[in-house]
Scaffold this motif. Structure first.
Motif, mmCIF file in Angstrom:
data_model
loop_
_atom_site.group_PDB
_atom_site.id
_atom_site.type_symbol
_atom_site.label_atom_id
_atom_site.label_comp_id
_atom_site.label_asym_id
_atom_site.label_seq_id
_atom_site.Cartn_x
_atom_site.Cartn_y
_atom_site.Cartn_z
ATOM 1 N N ALA A 92 0.858 -1.187 0.000
ATOM 2 C CA ALA A 92 0.000 0.000 0.000
ATOM 3 C C ALA A 92 0.896 1.239 0.000
ATOM 4 O O ALA A 92 1.855 1.313 0.774
ATOM 5 C CB ALA A 92 -0.926 0.005 1.206
ATOM 6 N N VAL A 93 0.600 2.159 -0.892
ATOM 7 C CA VAL A 93 1.391 3.389 -1.005
ATOM 8 C C VAL A 93 0.456 4.577 -0.786
ATOM 9 O O VAL A 93 -0.487 4.781 -1.549
ATOM 10 C CB VAL A 93 2.053 3.501 -2.403
ATOM 11 C CG1 VAL A 93 2.877 4.777 -2.495
ATOM 12 C CG2 VAL A 93 2.909 2.278 -2.700
ATOM 13 N N PHE A 94 0.706 5.346 0.257
ATOM 14 C CA PHE A 94 -0.164 6.476 0.610
ATOM 15 C C PHE A 94 0.487 7.779 0.179
ATOM 16 O O PHE A 94 1.256 8.375 0.929
ATOM 17 C CB PHE A 94 -0.455 6.457 2.116
ATOM 18 C CG PHE A 94 -1.411 5.355 2.480
ATOM 19 C CD1 PHE A 94 -0.977 4.040 2.591
ATOM 20 C CD2 PHE A 94 -2.750 5.625 2.672
ATOM 21 C CE1 PHE A 94 -1.870 3.017 2.890
ATOM 22 C CE2 PHE A 94 -3.649 4.607 2.977
ATOM 23 C CZ PHE A 94 -3.206 3.304 3.081
ATOM 24 N N PRO A 139 -0.433 -4.660 4.709
ATOM 25 C CA PRO A 139 0.482 -4.760 3.567
ATOM 26 C C PRO A 139 1.823 -4.103 3.873
ATOM 27 O O PRO A 139 1.941 -3.384 4.867
ATOM 28 C CB PRO A 139 -0.239 -3.988 2.458
ATOM 29 C CG PRO A 139 -1.347 -3.240 3.090
ATOM 30 C CD PRO A 139 -1.577 -3.772 4.459
ATOM 31 N N PHE A 140 2.826 -4.315 3.013
ATOM 32 C CA PHE A 140 4.062 -3.533 3.076
ATOM 33 C C PHE A 140 3.647 -2.091 2.859
ATOM 34 O O PHE A 140 2.994 -1.768 1.870
ATOM 35 C CB PHE A 140 5.034 -3.990 1.987
ATOM 36 C CG PHE A 140 6.352 -3.272 2.032
ATOM 37 C CD1 PHE A 140 7.392 -3.757 2.817
ATOM 38 C CD2 PHE A 140 6.556 -2.100 1.298
ATOM 39 C CE1 PHE A 140 8.621 -3.090 2.862
ATOM 40 C CE2 PHE A 140 7.762 -1.427 1.348
ATOM 41 C CZ PHE A 140 8.796 -1.929 2.136
ATOM 42 N N LEU A 141 4.012 -1.217 3.796
ATOM 43 C CA LEU A 141 3.374 0.098 3.866
ATOM 44 C C LEU A 141 4.349 1.240 3.550
ATOM 45 O O LEU A 141 5.383 1.382 4.205
ATOM 46 C CB LEU A 141 2.831 0.259 5.286
ATOM 47 C CG LEU A 141 1.761 1.307 5.539
ATOM 48 C CD1 LEU A 141 0.570 1.111 4.612
ATOM 49 C CD2 LEU A 141 1.295 1.215 6.998
ATOM 50 N N LEU A 166 8.432 2.047 4.772
ATOM 51 C CA LEU A 166 9.248 2.968 3.992
ATOM 52 C C LEU A 166 8.551 4.318 3.975
ATOM 53 O O LEU A 166 7.328 4.379 3.783
ATOM 54 C CB LEU A 166 9.340 2.416 2.565
ATOM 55 C CG LEU A 166 10.427 2.940 1.649
ATOM 56 C CD1 LEU A 166 11.809 2.616 2.218
ATOM 57 C CD2 LEU A 166 10.282 2.286 0.274
ATOM 58 N N LEU A 167 9.321 5.383 4.214
ATOM 59 C CA LEU A 167 8.733 6.725 4.166
ATOM 60 C C LEU A 167 9.484 7.534 3.107
ATOM 61 O O LEU A 167 10.709 7.536 3.080
ATOM 62 C CB LEU A 167 8.840 7.409 5.524
ATOM 63 C CG LEU A 167 7.969 8.653 5.620
ATOM 64 C CD1 LEU A 167 6.531 8.259 5.964
ATOM 65 C CD2 LEU A 167 8.483 9.616 6.654
ATOM 66 N N MET A 188 14.555 8.372 0.932
ATOM 67 C CA MET A 188 13.822 7.226 1.479
ATOM 68 C C MET A 188 14.306 6.952 2.898
ATOM 69 O O MET A 188 15.506 6.934 3.153
ATOM 70 C CB MET A 188 14.070 5.974 0.634
ATOM 71 C CG MET A 188 13.471 6.042 -0.741
ATOM 72 S SD MET A 188 13.621 4.417 -1.507
ATOM 73 C CE MET A 188 13.269 4.848 -3.216
ATOM 74 N N ILE A 189 13.353 6.734 3.798
ATOM 75 C CA ILE A 189 13.681 6.522 5.210
ATOM 76 C C ILE A 189 12.970 5.279 5.710
ATOM 77 O O ILE A 189 11.775 5.095 5.434
ATOM 78 C CB ILE A 189 13.233 7.760 6.023
ATOM 79 C CG1 ILE A 189 14.108 8.950 5.635
ATOM 80 C CG2 ILE A 189 13.305 7.497 7.521
ATOM 81 C CD1 ILE A 189 13.568 10.256 6.061
ATOM 82 N N ASP A 190 13.684 4.428 6.431
ATOM 83 C CA ASP A 190 12.979 3.267 6.990
ATOM 84 C C ASP A 190 12.900 3.365 8.518
ATOM 85 O O ASP A 190 13.422 4.303 9.125
ATOM 86 C CB ASP A 190 13.580 1.943 6.496
ATOM 87 C CG ASP A 190 14.952 1.665 7.096
ATOM 88 O OD1 ASP A 190 15.340 2.348 8.072
ATOM 89 O OD2 ASP A 190 15.633 0.758 6.582
ATOM 90 N N LYS A 191 12.228 2.386 9.108
ATOM 91 C CA LYS A 191 11.964 2.416 10.554
ATOM 92 C C LYS A 191 13.238 2.376 11.392
ATOM 93 O O LYS A 191 13.259 2.803 12.533
ATOM 94 C CB LYS A 191 11.091 1.216 10.937
ATOM 95 C CG LYS A 191 9.622 1.478 10.779
ATOM 96 C CD LYS A 191 8.804 0.381 11.425
ATOM 97 C CE LYS A 191 8.798 -0.873 10.578
ATOM 98 N NZ LYS A 191 7.740 -1.821 10.930
#
Ligand code: C5P
Length: 219
Positions: A92-94, A139-141, A166-167, A188-191
């Motif tokens: 899912a991509v917001f 989902p992978f978010l 992923l942000l 790109m930034i991850d948790k």
């Protein structure tokens, strides 16, 4: 024969602005065009994935046999559509620019011009991304963030708060990035606090980088 490496994958994408009614003829909105989300939807569909694209008011066109487009107007409608379709999705991509607030009670009739000042009471909209972040079997978010100061720090806090895998950070300070343009510049930034900066590129090539990263992290 064109390669379809993402055949059998299902994705949900939000894109565009939302419009929050003030009265029957006026709304609160923003300058999002939906181009970035549309480019991601197209890239996924071109690789064979089945895409549900939930998109706010925009003049953008763009069709693909593998894209089911659902047009919505307000944040609440977007929230309802997302929760109707999210179950079982792989990614899912917001990317939507959802209005944070909406008029508490939209007027039933057009508001007349009378006094010199007019006060609108606003109430918070639901956070759609955060509501999916807390789902079991989500989902992978992927989320987006538009920041104007302490960008990486704020974006990392957002990634943790909304529980994204992923942000994608767009900086308002970068030329060629953000609303309405045909190009974008992302980090790109991850948790875990890892970040990777990318140069200015067309939104199509940025979409490809994002989808490549999703594929890399889920395979
Ligand atoms: O909190 P902020 O609006 O900066 O977060 C941006 C991210 O959250 C984007 O991915 C956006 O699509 C999503 N979002 C949402 N619902 C909201 C507000 C933001 O899905 N009400």
């Amino acid at each position: 024969l064109k390669e379809q490496p993402l055949r059998c994958k299902t994705c949900l994408i939000t894109a565009g602005p939302t419009h929050e009614a003030i009265d029957p003829v006026r709304y609160i909105g923003n300058h999002s065009t939906g181009k970035m989300g549309m480019a991601i939807a197209m890239d996924l569909a071109n690789r064979g994935a089945e895409v549900t694209l939930i998109i706010g008011p925009t003049s953008l066109t763009g069709e693909h046999d593998l894209i089911q487009r659902i047009d919505v107007t307000s944040a609440q409608e977007m929230y309802d559509a997302v929760h109707k379709h999210i179950s079982g999705k792989d990614y899912a991509v917001f990317s939507a620019a959802v209005a944070d607030y909406k008029p508490a009670i939209p007027a039933g009739q057009k508001i007349k011009k009378s006094s010199d000042t007019l006060t609108l009471e606003l109430v918070k909209n639901p956070d759609i991304l955060a509501s999916v972040g807390v789902m079991e079997n989500r989902p992978f978010l992927v989320g987006f963030a538009l920041e104007t100061e302490n960008e990486i720090e704020h974006a990392f806090a957002k990634a943790k708060k909304k529980n994204t895998d992923l942000l994608i950070l767009n900086s308002m300070n970068d030329e060629g990035a953000g609303f309405g343009t045909d190009t974008n510049k992302i980090t790109m930034i991850d948790k875990n606090g890892n970040s990777e900066k990318f140069p200015v590129k067309s939104k199509q090539l940025v979409a490809k980088d994002i989808v490549d990263e999703i594929v890399k992290r889920t395979s």
